[in-house]
Design a protein around this motif. Structure first.
Motif, PDB file in Angstrom:
ATOM      1  N   LYS A  34      29.276  39.562  39.260  1.00 51.52           N
ATOM      2  CA  LYS A  34      29.985  38.806  38.518  1.00 51.52           C
ATOM      3  C   LYS A  34      31.962  39.756  38.697  1.00 51.52           C
ATOM      4  O   LYS A  34      32.604  39.115  38.930  1.00 51.52           O
ATOM      5  N   MET A  35      31.476  40.830  39.293  1.00 54.71           N
ATOM      6  CA  MET A  35      32.115  42.224  39.371  1.00 54.71           C
ATOM      7  C   MET A  35      33.281  41.667  40.338  1.00 54.71           C
ATOM      8  O   MET A  35      34.812  41.559  40.646  1.00 54.71           O
ATOM      9  N   LEU A  36      32.558  40.813  41.474  1.00 55.53           N
ATOM     10  CA  LEU A  36      33.085  40.563  42.561  1.00 55.53           C
ATOM     11  C   LEU A  36      33.586  39.561  42.618  1.00 55.53           C
ATOM     12  O   LEU A  36      34.740  39.238  43.269  1.00 55.53           O
ATOM     13  N   ASP A  37      33.283  38.656  41.499  1.00 60.98           N
ATOM     14  CA  ASP A  37      34.268  36.815  41.288  1.00 60.98           C
ATOM     15  C   ASP A  37      35.475  37.342  40.947  1.00 60.98           C
ATOM     16  O   ASP A  37      36.598  36.992  41.348  1.00 60.98           O
ATOM     17  N   GLU A  38      35.563  38.443  39.642  1.00 62.53           N
ATOM     18  CA  GLU A  38      36.345  38.655  39.152  1.00 62.53           C
ATOM     19  C   GLU A  38      38.020  39.066  39.888  1.00 62.53           C
ATOM     20  O   GLU A  38      38.932  39.302  40.284  1.00 62.53           O
ATOM     21  N   ASN A  39      37.062  40.491  40.651  1.00 68.71           N
ATOM     22  CA  ASN A  39      37.610  40.535  41.337  1.00 68.71           C
ATOM     23  C   ASN A  39      38.955  39.777  42.804  1.00 68.71           C
ATOM     24  O   ASN A  39      39.983  39.935  43.109  1.00 68.71           O
TER      25      ASN A  39
END
Length: 403
Positions: A155-160
């Motif tokens: 999730k955090m990689l997608d947001e980044n």
């Protein structure tokens, strides 16, 4: 500088963690927990070395079934050290299937990254927390860099990736570790686990990453925090890495328990990790565990290894006596002993210590003055200086701390 008293206090057996309590030393067994006798013996060895909490692996029905017996063995040994159960993957099943195990442990350690995957994650996490609530047990929510919850990271990689200027992967990993810990703690509280039953850890294997993660974590919560590199390594590398990371954090007031995760050298004692943890805290002036021996490194003036052997013998003797002295002599852990090798710094360092000996260097007169409480007490000479000095140390301890 963070005030340790601002951390929520958590009671684990007879040890208080957080709330301004002294930083506690923790260790972990490497025996097969299903072998109750061997595990209990190692727990006792770790406790005698000074470990104030001991973690054991609970990874199978056989291991879970033996936990109450391990507790019984420890009671027979008069060992009351708190026991922590380390659960991964199947902890929700084991704690429910073996209620005697759940009750015998003083704390549970769970890892949000391997509680479960997909639809199973939330109910299995809830099952663990419900058991902790039922038996009124504290829980360490321990996030490890190497077993991070893949859903959180994805999730955090997608947001980044959607940012105009994406952050470096290393920074996203750090944020994901912290987010996993804080989100899991919040979920545990929603499920009924009291705030004073939660300890957090966010471990990495790299020194700078660990420092960054804990500085950020400490700034965003008041939970009690457990420190340690997740894999420190072997020998001097593991000791140096652990000291480099933990000293920076402890100096800032971050950390309520510590563990030094050393890989034992072949045939090496498991208690080494306890000794290193104690020495980090003691050399920083945060705790006192055993009398400290000050010894010079040696130089061309000390071509004999005599003083080195004496320093080693005295240090080993003091540590071996501590399980007995701890009960008999209140305050003996504050004692400072100096074993010096020549006249350059020998007399001065010996005077500054509670008790010290200045051995003769190469070409010096074959005498060894002994200083007690800053004053010269006696001069030793002959072939039995080591034995005589040890006797003087014993008498001094009995006189000073035996009141």
């Amino acid at each position: 500088m963070i005030n340790r008293s601002s951390r929520v206090a958590v009671q684990v057996g007879n040890v208080t963690i957080g709330g301004g309590a002294p930083v506690a030393v923790q260790s972990m067994t490497n025996t097969d927990t299903a072998d109750a006798v061997r595990t209990a013996v190692q727990i006792r060895e770790l406790a005698d070395a000074g470990s104030e909490l001991v973690r054991i692996t609970v990874n199978s029905p056989e291991a879970a079934a033996e936990v109450p017996r391990i507790r019984e063995q420890l009671q027979k040994m008069n060992c009351a050290v708190p026991l922590i159960g380390d659960f991964h993957f199947n902890g929700h099943k084991l704690l429910n299937q073996f209620p005697a195990c759940a009750e015998a442990l003083d704390k549970y350690r769970i890892n949000p990254g391997n509680v479960g995957r997909g639809d199973k994650k939330d109910p299995q996490f809830a099952a663990l927390i419900e058991v902790a609530c039922k038996y009124d047990k504290p829980v360490r929510i321990g996030v490890n860099w190497g077993s991070l919850d893949p859903d959180v990271l994805a999730k955090m990689l997608d947001e980044n990736a959607k940012r105009a200027k994406p952050k470096p992967l290393n920074e996203i990993m750090q944020q994901a570790v912290i987010s996993s810990a804080l989100d899991s703690a919040a979920r545990a509280e929603q499920l009924g686990l009291a705030r004073n039953k939660i300890i957090l850890s966010c471990k990495t294997s790299a020194v700078q990453d660990l420092i960054s993660v804990y500085e950020d974590l400490a700034a965003h919560c008041d939970y009690a925090l457990h420190l340690g590199l997740t894999e420190a390594g072997m020998g001097s590398k593991g000791i140096v890495a652990s000291t480099a990371a933990l000293a920076v954090l402890l100096q800032q007031g971050i950390g309520d328990t510590i563990r030094i995760s050393l890989t034992p050298e072949p045939g090496g004692a498991r208690t080494q990790e306890v000794i290193v943890a104690q020495e980090i805290l003691q050399t920083m002036g945060l705790r006192a565990f055993t009398p400290m021996v000050i010894a010079c490194p040696g130089c061309g003036r000390t071509t004999s290894s005599y003083f080195q052997q004496l320093a080693q013998d005295i240090q080993s003797y003091l540590r071996l006596q501590m399980p007995v002295w701890r009960q008999r002599y209140h305050g003996v852990e504050e004692l400072k002993v100096a074993v010096m090798g020549c006249v350059v710094n020998g007399p001065g360092e010996s005077k500054y210590a509670d008790i010290g000996i200045s051995l003769p260097g190469t070409g010096e007169r074959p005498i060894a003055p002994v200083y007690i409480d800053g004053k010269k007490d006696v001069t030793l000479k002959g072939e039995h200086i080591a034995e005589e000095f040890q006797q003087i140390v014993e008498k001094y301890i009995a006189r000073r701390y035996g009141q």
